[in-house]
Design a protein around this motif. Structure first.
Motif, short mmCIF file in Angstrom:
data_model
loop_
_atom_site.label_atom_id
_atom_site.label_comp_id
_atom_site.label_asym_id
_atom_site.label_seq_id
_atom_site.Cartn_x
_atom_site.Cartn_y
_atom_site.Cartn_z
N LEU A 1 20.32 12.25 38.31
CA LEU A 1 21.26 13.06 37.55
C LEU A 1 20.55 14.23 36.88
CD1 LEU A 1 23.27 10.13 35.92
CD2 LEU A 1 23.93 11.51 37.90
N GLN A 2 19.37 13.97 36.35
CA GLN A 2 18.59 15.05 35.73
C GLN A 2 18.24 16.12 36.76
OE1 GLN A 2 15.47 12.52 34.23
NE2 GLN A 2 16.35 12.42 32.16
N GLN A 3 17.89 15.70 37.95
CA GLN A 3 17.56 16.66 39.01
C GLN A 3 18.79 17.48 39.40
OE1 GLN A 3 15.83 14.43 42.22
NE2 GLN A 3 14.01 13.84 41.03
N ALA A 4 19.97 16.88 39.32
CA ALA A 4 21.19 17.60 39.66
C ALA A 4 21.56 18.63 38.60
CB ALA A 4 22.34 16.61 39.84
N VAL A 5 21.30 18.30 37.34
CA VAL A 5 21.68 19.20 36.24
C VAL A 5 20.65 20.32 36.05
CG1 VAL A 5 22.05 19.32 33.73
CG2 VAL A 5 22.98 17.39 35.04
N THR A 6 19.39 20.05 36.33
CA THR A 6 18.33 21.02 36.04
C THR A 6 18.56 22.40 36.65
OG1 THR A 6 16.66 19.30 35.74
CG2 THR A 6 15.86 21.50 36.30
N GLN B 1 18.90 25.77 34.36
CA GLN B 1 18.00 26.92 34.51
C GLN B 1 18.77 28.19 34.82
OE1 GLN B 1 15.38 25.44 37.58
NE2 GLN B 1 13.96 24.51 36.10
N ARG B 2 19.79 28.06 35.62
CA ARG B 2 20.61 29.23 35.99
C ARG B 2 21.28 29.86 34.78
NH1 ARG B 2 26.06 28.41 39.57
NH2 ARG B 2 27.03 30.45 39.18
N PHE B 3 21.76 29.01 33.86
CA PHE B 3 22.50 29.53 32.71
C PHE B 3 21.65 29.56 31.43
CE2 PHE B 3 25.90 28.16 35.55
CZ PHE B 3 26.80 29.21 35.45
N GLY B 4 20.38 29.17 31.51
CA GLY B 4 19.54 29.16 30.32
C GLY B 4 20.02 28.18 29.27
#
Length: 288
Positions: free
Chosen positions: A66-71, A75-78
């Protein structure tokens, strides 16, 4: 998905721009998440966006996935973000002084399961016999007396206990000592104080006497995060009660105890449920 599946709480904040909700929902869906609850707030004054999402996943999906999916979305939205298992209990350390009404209330709520936390310990500048009428079974108690000359040494010990006990949150449950700037700086967003007044009015000592002298018609209490600025940290929760000209300062103190108890308990509950997100010197609190 079923109720037996593990649930998680995702909180985030970032500069507001189009597409945030869609990106988060898509990332969670593609990771196997099923959103149960979502709350969001766009602060038009600061142009920042805040969101709290509760979702569940199949039991075989690890939090690392889940963390890998959200990261990438973060990062894209800061984004600043947190992801925690919904049922994970935080460890809480309570600091108290002679006044014990908040302490007694928190112990009761903890024992009946209303506050789902682990008590890491109780620290007091008064000896154990001060609380002979309270049940501390299973909770470590630390008597750390303090004077002006020993304040730094005492706070060093408090910080040691906080770290070694694995505490997540420090609660000043009517702890009548002002934390030093140094200790406060180590606990941003991790130390909650109950102030026996409706801040920002009547700061400092004897606020009920100040209120009585001013003839107020409402008294209140404020739970806030501790900062180096005395009684000026981000406010989490407040409540009030109407009083009259017939009430004495002692009446205000008695009525104020009830307000303090419920305000502090609500603030801690919000923290335990990941409902609080810092917004500069304010907070966003998703109360449901």
């Amino acid at each position: 998905m079923t109720s037996a599946n593990p649930a998680y709480v995702l909180t985030l904040n970032c500069a507001n721009r189009p597409g945030i909700v869609a990106a988060v929902a898509t990332a969670l869906f593609e990771a196997g998440g099923n959103i149960q609850e979502a709350q969001q707030f766009d602060d038009t004054a600061t142009h920042r966006f805040f969101m709290r999402v509760v979702f569940d996943v199949a039991a075989d999906i690890a939090i690392e996935a889940l963390q890998q999916a959200v990261t990438p979305v973060a990062q894209r939205f800061g984004m600043g973000w947190t992801l925690r298992p919904k049922g994970a209990k935080r460890r809480v350390m309570l600091l108290v002084s002679k006044f014990d009404h908040c302490l007694a209330d928190l112990l009761y709520r903890w024992r009946i399961g209303e506050l789902p936390m682990e008590l890491a310990g109780i620290v007091s500048n008064h000896p154990l016999e001060t609380y002979a009428h309270l049940d501390f079974t299973g909770v470590p108690f630390h008597h750390l007396p303090v004077t002006r000359a020993t304040k730094m040494e005492q706070e060093t010990e408090i910080w040691r206990l906080f770290q070694e006990s694995g505490s997540d949150l420090m609660v000043l449950a009517r702890y009548m000592q002002v934390l030093s700037d140094g200790l406060a700086a180590k606990l941003p967003g991790r130390c909650i104080n109950i102030h026996h007044s409706f801040l920002p009015g009547f700061k400092g000592a004897r606020p009920y006497h100040q209120a009585h002298a001013r003839g107020v018609k409402l008294i209140g209490a404020t739970a806030h995060f501790v900062t180096a600025d005395l009684d000026e940290g981000p406010i989490i929760e407040q409540d009030v009660e109407r009083i009259s000209h017939a009430d004495t300062a002692e009446d205000l103190i008695r009525k104020g105890r009830d307000i303090e108890r419920r305000v502090l308990a609500r603030a801690i509950s919000f923290y335990l449920e990941d409902r609080i997100i810092l917004n500069g010197n304010k907070t966003v609190v998703f109360t449901g």
